[in-house]
Design a protein around this motif. Structure first.
Motif, mmCIF file in Angstrom:
data_model
loop_
_atom_site.group_PDB
_atom_site.id
_atom_site.type_symbol
_atom_site.label_atom_id
_atom_site.label_comp_id
_atom_site.label_asym_id
_atom_site.label_seq_id
_atom_site.Cartn_x
_atom_site.Cartn_y
_atom_site.Cartn_z
ATOM 1 N N TYR A 164 29.477 31.042 48.264
ATOM 2 C CA TYR A 164 29.071 32.265 47.611
ATOM 3 C C TYR A 164 29.038 33.370 48.789
ATOM 4 N N GLU A 165 30.222 34.279 48.587
ATOM 5 C CA GLU A 165 30.566 35.115 49.604
ATOM 6 C C GLU A 165 29.979 36.864 49.587
ATOM 7 N N THR A 166 29.749 37.478 50.283
ATOM 8 C CA THR A 166 29.229 38.954 50.168
ATOM 9 C C THR A 166 30.608 39.821 50.760
ATOM 10 N N ASN A 167 31.062 40.592 50.207
ATOM 11 C CA ASN A 167 30.733 41.130 48.928
ATOM 12 C C ASN A 167 31.672 40.448 47.658
ATOM 13 N N VAL A 168 32.457 39.902 48.123
ATOM 14 C CA VAL A 168 33.620 39.502 47.002
ATOM 15 C C VAL A 168 32.770 39.031 45.701
ATOM 16 N N ASP A 169 31.869 38.139 45.872
ATOM 17 C CA ASP A 169 31.285 37.598 44.782
ATOM 18 C C ASP A 169 30.196 38.640 44.147
ATOM 19 N N ASN A 224 35.024 53.938 49.317
ATOM 20 C CA ASN A 224 35.466 53.262 50.747
ATOM 21 C C ASN A 224 34.942 51.754 50.379
ATOM 22 N N LEU A 225 35.112 51.398 49.101
ATOM 23 C CA LEU A 225 34.681 49.842 48.923
ATOM 24 C C LEU A 225 35.756 49.087 49.419
ATOM 25 N N GLU A 226 35.262 47.922 50.159
ATOM 26 C CA GLU A 226 36.548 47.168 50.669
ATOM 27 C C GLU A 226 35.863 45.848 50.567
ATOM 28 N N SER A 227 36.681 44.625 50.164
ATOM 29 C CA SER A 227 36.086 43.490 50.251
ATOM 30 C C SER A 227 36.041 42.659 51.350
ATOM 31 N N SER A 228 35.001 41.714 51.457
ATOM 32 C CA SER A 228 34.646 41.133 52.680
ATOM 33 C C SER A 228 34.174 39.548 52.163
ATOM 34 N N TYR A 229 34.221 38.732 53.276
ATOM 35 C CA TYR A 229 34.010 37.332 52.930
ATOM 36 C C TYR A 229 33.113 36.640 53.559
ATOM 37 N N LEU A 230 31.875 37.214 53.804
ATOM 38 C CA LEU A 230 30.774 36.618 54.755
ATOM 39 C C LEU A 230 30.003 35.661 53.775
ATOM 40 N N GLY A 274 39.246 46.237 42.562
ATOM 41 C CA GLY A 274 39.920 47.025 41.650
ATOM 42 C C GLY A 274 41.011 47.522 42.194
ATOM 43 N N LYS A 275 40.930 48.115 43.578
ATOM 44 C CA LYS A 275 41.905 48.654 44.344
ATOM 45 C C LYS A 275 43.100 47.645 44.461
ATOM 46 N N ASP A 276 42.687 46.304 45.179
ATOM 47 C CA ASP A 276 43.641 45.588 45.327
ATOM 48 C C ASP A 276 44.245 44.733 44.133
ATOM 49 N N GLN A 277 43.609 44.794 43.172
ATOM 50 C CA GLN A 277 44.120 44.308 41.828
ATOM 51 C C GLN A 277 45.168 45.440 41.357
ATOM 52 N N ALA A 278 44.848 46.712 41.496
ATOM 53 C CA ALA A 278 46.083 47.524 40.936
ATOM 54 C C ALA A 278 47.359 47.439 41.865
ATOM 55 N N ALA A 279 46.963 47.236 43.135
ATOM 56 C CA ALA A 279 48.282 46.896 44.058
ATOM 57 C C ALA A 279 49.053 45.568 43.714
ATOM 58 N N LEU A 280 48.330 44.663 42.998
ATOM 59 C CA LEU A 280 48.924 43.294 42.546
ATOM 60 C C LEU A 280 49.653 43.583 41.103
ATOM 61 N N ILE A 308 30.664 44.768 39.332
ATOM 62 C CA ILE A 308 31.003 46.386 39.189
ATOM 63 C C ILE A 308 31.976 46.649 38.501
ATOM 64 N N SER A 309 31.914 47.513 37.506
ATOM 65 C CA SER A 309 33.218 47.653 36.769
ATOM 66 C C SER A 309 34.414 48.436 37.435
ATOM 67 N N GLY A 310 35.562 48.274 36.737
ATOM 68 C CA GLY A 310 36.868 48.743 37.621
ATOM 69 C C GLY A 310 36.634 50.367 37.839
ATOM 70 N N LYS A 311 35.764 51.089 36.734
ATOM 71 C CA LYS A 311 35.697 52.473 36.698
ATOM 72 C C LYS A 311 34.663 52.839 37.974
ATOM 73 N N ASP A 312 33.610 52.283 38.045
ATOM 74 C CA ASP A 312 32.802 52.420 39.017
ATOM 75 C C ASP A 312 33.368 51.921 40.407
ATOM 76 N N GLN A 313 34.251 50.947 40.448
ATOM 77 C CA GLN A 313 34.819 50.606 41.839
ATOM 78 C C GLN A 313 35.953 51.748 42.140
ATOM 79 N N ALA A 314 36.415 52.112 41.192
ATOM 80 C CA ALA A 314 37.333 53.365 41.580
ATOM 81 C C ALA A 314 36.763 54.548 42.265
ATOM 82 N N ALA A 315 35.460 54.892 41.711
ATOM 83 C CA ALA A 315 34.710 56.018 42.196
ATOM 84 C C ALA A 315 34.135 55.710 43.548
ATOM 85 N N LEU A 316 33.799 54.403 43.808
ATOM 86 C CA LEU A 316 33.278 54.051 45.241
ATOM 87 C C LEU A 316 34.357 53.959 46.108
#
Lengths: 331, 331, 331
Positions: C198-203, C218-224, B210-216, C208-216
């Motif tokens: 199928y990559e964690t955590n981006v998939d 420190n949420l950063e995307s990763s591609y493991l 969501g954060k990155d989407q907001a920046a795009l 997680i809704s945009g609202k909940d993502q905003a509340a989290l």
């Protein structure tokens, strides 16, 4: 008695098509027991030799020479206590049912198996990380929600009518459901397949841009299961998935006489550090195996014929009949 | 005439590989008709006995003893009127085409079948909930957008050149495409399989935080179809999917002589209340069936051989030839 | 020498199960070489005639009459230089390895094949669009991140320890991994299958809704990478996928003696304009093919038996032995 004397039966829901197809492929007579108006799929797909329509699942009584294969709908419709008392030949260990259904007991079981589990919060005040709030009972994920703090929790729980719930740490990562089969005849564990659930609306949310989500002010996440999607896991994760499956079986033998046998599932989340968390256990066949009527990429390695979990169950019963060990796998 | 006198043909696109493979498996001679530079896949996968390259699909003329299997690309490239007039043996009922292509008529059809449909807004001013705006014609989802209010609609429609569009309630939930086959020979409906579409960019959006989407800042959703993903549905949903399929066939018989037969698809969304909304109908084979060349988890229940929708079509034609009923399924 | 004189071997990881299963199906003796505690899956799935446990992959030395099938884990664990020097019969062209591993060289290769590639930014200051920042080496996507500007890049790179990385334009769209096989015996290119990772955590993020993502916060995307999901592509995209595959093979012959042969993969993104961008090439079997042990919707068109990429490799070796052309495909 010989194989042709037995009928394999399932309630008409959940994974009955798979179970009956597997039983037929192994040469059994098959029976499906349906509520009124639920029998159409079982007439269309010709996997049941008999479709019996009942007014209520309470009508289920002693069926001689019939082996019932349990699934989540059986347990959900009748309740654990009624299933424990059913006068029927039952595939699997009924004593484990209570350990699966009771969230406190199931945590003890998984803890004994030394599986990584999400933290549980007894009080909302203690919430210090994202949590998912799950209501008890057979709602199939309905109304579950994510909360990020005690304040957020209180705002969201207020929208629901008061009822028992669990506040579980929300593990950020990807869900992976691992399907196993443990044979009580040869004491071997098999990986059958993997899936992920297809849940409404969370599996549709990502298709709405953040901007549009923000404009949809009342958008709340929900987790109602609609289906299942197939997947394979990274091969280097298989040793760990085998390990945690084996530890789960071993731990089951310590908590219940005879332990767990037959199909079961560990519901996991894989984090961005590659850690596997187990957030639930199903001590019987799960619906994700319905993807693999014709075998999965895993069973295709070991079997020279299409081997679903449903068929694996029937194969186990067949071997037990032939080797006179039926008492080991029915109860 | 006997089976070996007939050729089964398809235009080289959409689901032609599946159709031709199915026809060959049932013993037919096969022909694919391609535009220049589109023939490579049909030479690589050896499912066509003949690959005919044409300069324009308009070249399609009377082909004796050839049965054409229609798909979305045929209709999209030639147009409904041209397909209606094609001097060819055609599998399916051409009279239904107009009811599928005309959005007003298709709504009437689905309403007669008593299917839950998303609301349509005639005027932007009336928008009181999230809507998806769809442009007419064969864009394959290009430029479709979500709007949350009349103001949002006007801002976004302004970015597109003026052209006919539909303002449809956006159902929040998960998409499920249900593939059916109705036999005009035995009057039976079969569930063949399910899929979900793989659309760019909406099926990639969720992978951006969501954060990155907001920046795009210029990120807009789009719905161009790139492929399909397999799935199975919760078994307890099957009775309803069978019901809505049957009602669709019955309603078709009231609106058009002979009604609908052969493969068709109901495009649905399942909400968090478990309600199934039908937002579109395809009155012919859909590309989601391409996943199941070797059979789906559903056809594997009923058939002891790999049964794709393409092969099911050829099987129907074969049975009609053998029983002298070809007139019932061609037109 | 005849076929039964040869053993096909793979390191116990990545796609070894598929490779060994394919080799057995083609009649070869099979060997898997595992690190300690990694051998369990190879004992459970009975596809290896011999499971050899070693303390370190450095122990790999001359194995007479053994043909090693390379995969990403082999290259990742041993390094390109060590693999180049292995005294073993090796399937594929080792000279291409360096062109795959070196990001500058691989771009030159793809540029020569006239493939659309994402732009590379040499300096952070030049960032004028969304980028993905990828760290070199075998982290499997760990720590990769999206940045939308030079400022965003500097904030996020600061969280990671300094190490070599690539700043690549982030193409907005959907990922599609195309699996090919090029035969050096008949000079033909085949499309084997497609998948998405199928990559964690981006998939999991989209759930997680945009609202909940905003509340989290420190949420950063990763591609493991955790696994793979099956898919088919829109049939009208196949001519282009065949074209770009052929151009890749042709270009490889200009840069390296003998060029590329055997399995390879183009990792692509499809934009909302339907453009196909290639952001990476794998010049050997990829793990996404593990989905198709029993054949893919594409190989099922051409082969009358279950044909995985692993089995296709063994088939190629078998034909080469029979026709005395082994020198053309081993090196």
């Amino acid at each position: 008695m010989k194989q042709t004397d037995y009928t394999i039966a399932a309630l008409g829901s959940h994974s009955a098509l798979q179970i009956l197809k597997g039983a037929k492929d192994e040469g059994f007579r098959t029976l499906v027991i349906c509520l009124k108006n639920k029998d159409k799929p079982y007439r269309m797909f010709k996997v049941a030799d008999e479709v019996r329509v009942v007014n209520s699942y309470q009508e289920l009584t002693k069926l001689d020479k019939t082996i019932l294969i349990p699934h989540a709908s059986l347990i959900s419709y009748l309740g654990v206590k009624a299933v424990e008392k059913l006068k029927l030949k039952y595939f699997g260990n009924r004593k484990i049912l209570n350990w699966e259904a009771d969230r406190v007991k199931s945590r003890q079981w998984l803890a004994r198996a030394k599986l990584k589990q999400p933290k549980i919060f007894e009080k909302a005040e203690a919430i210090d990380r994202p949590v998912i709030v799950k209501f008890f009972g057979a709602g199939g994920g309905k109304d579950y929600f994510i909360a990020c703090s005690a304040v957020d929790f209180k705002a969201k729980i207020g929208r629901n009518k008061p009822r028992p719930h669990l506040i579980q740490e929300y593990i950020i990562g990807v869900p992976v459901y691992a399907h196993y089969f443990y044979s009580n005849l040869n004491q071997k564990l098999e990986i059958m397949s993997f899936d992920k659930r297809y849940e409404t609306n969370v599996d549709g949310l990502g298709r709405i841009s953040g901007k549009d989500q923000a404009a949809l002010k009342n958008l709340e996440s929900s987790y109602l299961v609609c289906g299942n999607l197939p997947l394979v896991v990274r091969e280097s994760l298989l040793p760990e998935y085998l390990d945690i499956g084996e530890r789960t079986v071993t731990a089951s033998q310590a908590i219940v006489k005879g332990g767990l046998w037959g199909p079961f599932c560990l519901e996991t989340m894989i984090t961005d550090k590659g850690e596997i968390y187990v957030f639930e256990i199903s001590a019987r066949i799960v619906a994700g195996t319905n993807l693999y009527i014709n075998g999965s990429p895993y069973t295709q390695l070991s079997y020279n014929e299409p081997m679903s979990t449903g068929r694996r169950i029937a194969r186990e019963i067949k071997i037990a009949i032939e080797t006179n060990q039926l008492g080991k796998i029915l109860c």
